[in-house]
Design a protein around this motif. Sequence first.
Motif, PDB file in Angstrom:
ATOM      1  N   ARG A 217       0.850  -1.191   0.000  1.00  0.00           N
ATOM      2  CA  ARG A 217       0.000   0.000   0.000  1.00  0.00           C
ATOM      3  C   ARG A 217       0.882   1.236   0.000  1.00  0.00           C
ATOM      4  O   ARG A 217       1.955   1.252   0.573  1.00  0.00           O
ATOM      5  CB  ARG A 217      -0.899   0.024   1.229  1.00  0.00           C
ATOM      6  N   HIS A 218       0.403   2.250  -0.667  1.00  0.00           N
ATOM      7  CA  HIS A 218       1.109   3.524  -0.693  1.00  0.00           C
ATOM      8  C   HIS A 218       0.252   4.531   0.069  1.00  0.00           C
ATOM      9  O   HIS A 218      -0.701   5.072  -0.476  1.00  0.00           O
ATOM     10  CB  HIS A 218       1.337   3.989  -2.132  1.00  0.00           C
ATOM     11  N   PRO A 219       0.589   4.762   1.334  1.00  0.00           N
ATOM     12  CA  PRO A 219      -0.234   5.686   2.112  1.00  0.00           C
ATOM     13  C   PRO A 219      -0.138   7.109   1.542  1.00  0.00           C
ATOM     14  O   PRO A 219       0.864   7.488   0.942  1.00  0.00           O
ATOM     15  CB  PRO A 219       0.372   5.620   3.512  1.00  0.00           C
ATOM     16  N   ALA A 220      -1.214   7.844   1.758  1.00  0.00           N
ATOM     17  CA  ALA A 220      -1.246   9.237   1.283  1.00  0.00           C
ATOM     18  C   ALA A 220      -0.213  10.042   2.058  1.00  0.00           C
ATOM     19  O   ALA A 220      -0.019   9.850   3.259  1.00  0.00           O
ATOM     20  CB  ALA A 220      -2.639   9.816   1.485  1.00  0.00           C
ATOM     21  N   PRO A 221       0.491  10.940   1.361  1.00  0.00           N
ATOM     22  CA  PRO A 221       1.484  11.755   2.062  1.00  0.00           C
ATOM     23  C   PRO A 221       0.809  12.680   3.081  1.00  0.00           C
ATOM     24  O   PRO A 221      -0.322  13.108   2.889  1.00  0.00           O
ATOM     25  CB  PRO A 221       2.154  12.549   0.949  1.00  0.00           C
ATOM     26  N   LEU A 222       1.520  12.930   4.147  1.00  0.00           N
ATOM     27  CA  LEU A 222       1.014  13.835   5.178  1.00  0.00           C
ATOM     28  C   LEU A 222       1.346  15.272   4.777  1.00  0.00           C
ATOM     29  O   LEU A 222       2.442  15.552   4.308  1.00  0.00           O
ATOM     30  CB  LEU A 222       1.658  13.494   6.520  1.00  0.00           C
ATOM     31  N   ASP A 223       0.374  16.161   4.972  1.00  0.00           N
ATOM     32  CA  ASP A 223       0.550  17.540   4.548  1.00  0.00           C
ATOM     33  C   ASP A 223       0.883  18.484   5.697  1.00  0.00           C
ATOM     34  O   ASP A 223       1.322  19.604   5.469  1.00  0.00           O
ATOM     35  CB  ASP A 223      -0.734  18.050   3.868  1.00  0.00           C
ATOM     36  N   ALA A 224       0.671  18.057   6.905  1.00  0.00           N
ATOM     37  CA  ALA A 224       0.823  18.979   8.044  1.00  0.00           C
ATOM     38  C   ALA A 224       2.290  19.259   8.342  1.00  0.00           C
ATOM     39  O   ALA A 224       3.154  18.419   8.134  1.00  0.00           O
ATOM     40  CB  ALA A 224       0.144  18.396   9.267  1.00  0.00           C
TER      41      ALA A 224
END
Length: 125
Positions: free
Chosen positions: A107-114
Amino acid sequence: MAPRTASHFGTRAAATVTLIALTVGAGLLQPAAASGVRDPVQRQDLARLQAQLKQVDRTIDRLAARQRRTAGQHPHVVLDVAALRADVHKIRSGIQHYLAPPRLPPRHPAPLDADYAKHSADDTP
C-alpha cells in the motif's frame, strides 16, 4: 519408420512422477481455507514432495544420459525427456505457488501535509 514417443513409460521415474502429480493434485484441489498452508502436516508433506522431486530430477538425468548412450539401439520407442521435465517443473511450480501465494501489492499511504514544527512568537521575522 521414425521413432515415436512413448505415452507410457516403463520406468520407476514415470510412476513416481504420476504418483506425485496425483498426490499434489488431490492436495491442491482442497480449498486453502479448509486445509490451509498453516497446516504443519500438509506443509511437511509438501516439503517431502519437493525433496522427492529433486530425486526425480536426478533419475530423469540418468534416463536421459542412458538414452543418449543407447541411441539407435531401440529406435521404436523413445522417452520424451523434455515433456517429462516440463511436467515435473509444473508440479514443482504448483507446490511453490501454493506454499507462497502471490501477496497483495504494497500500500502507498497518502502523504502527510501537516507541518508539525511549532514556531514560537519570538521566531517571527
